[in-house]
Write an enzyme that holds these catalytic residues in place. Sequence first.
Site, PDB file in Angstrom:
ATOM      1  CD  GLN A  40     -12.311  -5.121   3.219  1.00 53.81           C
ATOM      2  OE1 GLN A  40     -13.208  -5.061   2.382  1.00 53.81           O
ATOM      3  NE2 GLN A  40     -11.694  -6.247   3.501  1.00 53.81           N
TER       4      GLN A  40
ATOM      5  CB  SER B  24     -14.180   1.233  -1.764  1.00 57.75           C
ATOM      6  OG  SER B  24     -14.528  -0.047  -2.205  1.00 57.75           O
ATOM      7  CG  LEU B  25     -17.479  -0.011   3.481  1.00 55.49           C
ATOM      8  CD1 LEU B  25     -18.790  -0.756   3.391  1.00 55.49           C
ATOM      9  CD2 LEU B  25     -16.610  -0.556   4.591  1.00 55.49           C
TER      10      LEU B  25
ATOM     11  CG  HIS C 184     -12.498  -1.831  -6.528  1.00 56.53           C
ATOM     12  ND1 HIS C 184     -13.790  -1.365  -6.487  1.00 56.53           N
ATOM     13  CD2 HIS C 184     -12.001  -1.714  -5.266  1.00 56.53           C
ATOM     14  CE1 HIS C 184     -14.060  -0.960  -5.246  1.00 56.53           C
ATOM     15  NE2 HIS C 184     -13.002  -1.180  -4.494  1.00 56.53           N
TER      16      HIS C 184
ATOM     17  CD  GLN D 273     -17.868   1.355  -4.797  1.00 56.80           C
ATOM     18  OE1 GLN D 273     -18.205   0.243  -4.435  1.00 56.80           O
ATOM     19  NE2 GLN D 273     -17.921   2.422  -4.012  1.00 56.80           N
TER      20      GLN D 273
ATOM     21  NE  ARG E  42     -19.130  -2.655  -1.971  1.00 51.73           N
ATOM     22  CZ  ARG E  42     -17.889  -2.293  -1.712  1.00 51.73           C
ATOM     23  NH1 ARG E  42     -17.362  -2.571  -0.529  1.00 51.73           N
ATOM     24  NH2 ARG E  42     -17.164  -1.663  -2.626  1.00 51.73           N
TER      25      ARG E  42
END
Length: 309
Positions: A5, A92-93, A209, A258, A117
Amino acid sequence: MFPGQGAQNLGMGKEFANDIAEVKALYQQSSDILGYDLADLCFNGPQEKLNLTEYAQPAIFVTSIAHLTALRLGKVADISASIQPEACAGLSLGEYTALHVAGVLSFEDALRLVQLRGQSMQQAAESSRGTMVSILGLDEQTVTKLCQDVLAMNIQEENGPAILSAVNFNCPGQVVVSGTINACQKAAEIAASYGAMKAVPLQVAGAFHTDMMAPAAARLATAIDNCKINEPTCPVISNVDTMAYNGSGEVKDKLMKQLVGAVRWQQSIEKLLEEGFDQFVEIGPGRVLSGLVKKTSRDKKMKVEIINV
């Protein structure tokens, strides 16, 4: 490598969709799954909507696959269509994109997970007051000490105790902290006294996170249980521990960790460098990961080739 992102930009994927029938079909398939016109959002905006977590995450995931589709069809100049990954990683994503590309998740399952998500993270952010700050010029140990010292100040927050931790280790000298509003503000205020060159508040919806995302993790866990998980066709490096997934059984556990824990991108790249990887291909919108790899490899005094698709 697949971006996370923040890589979204207005018009992303439009050129490929206009020129390649398979990419146009990919956006149409994605719109049918998501329930809204993803192509129109990516190509025409508005930017404010595209930036929202619940829309940015599916948009980046699909656009990354659009770029990969163009590459595999031989539509990317100066790059061989036969190029195959010896390992995959995503920030991440982007780890969901990597898992799909490595055959662990089908396109539809991965997109539905990414949509959930994004929605769940948006909702968790709206129900709590959190944010993130990028700290430039400090190492992990110093940023960790900064967070500990801020928490020791017993800062008052609207909705309970202060939360603050280092969550994104992007490259040498670039660490992002995440937590409650006042704690992040205090960290930004005093970072210079720890030797930081700069502290930059990030325009994000919440404290990603951290444990403030626990409600999102719970929703995602149920959804992953309903997905078919396959064995990876190549190593996929996990954000949380820099280790390759050791089979399909680790997917749920690592993706849950994560969401509420740190993303160790710098350490993941360092591990790949140590294993002899010297060509990195960033696939998707933006060039963020390429810059992070350059800084990490330079710090390690290792020469790499970086390709952008």
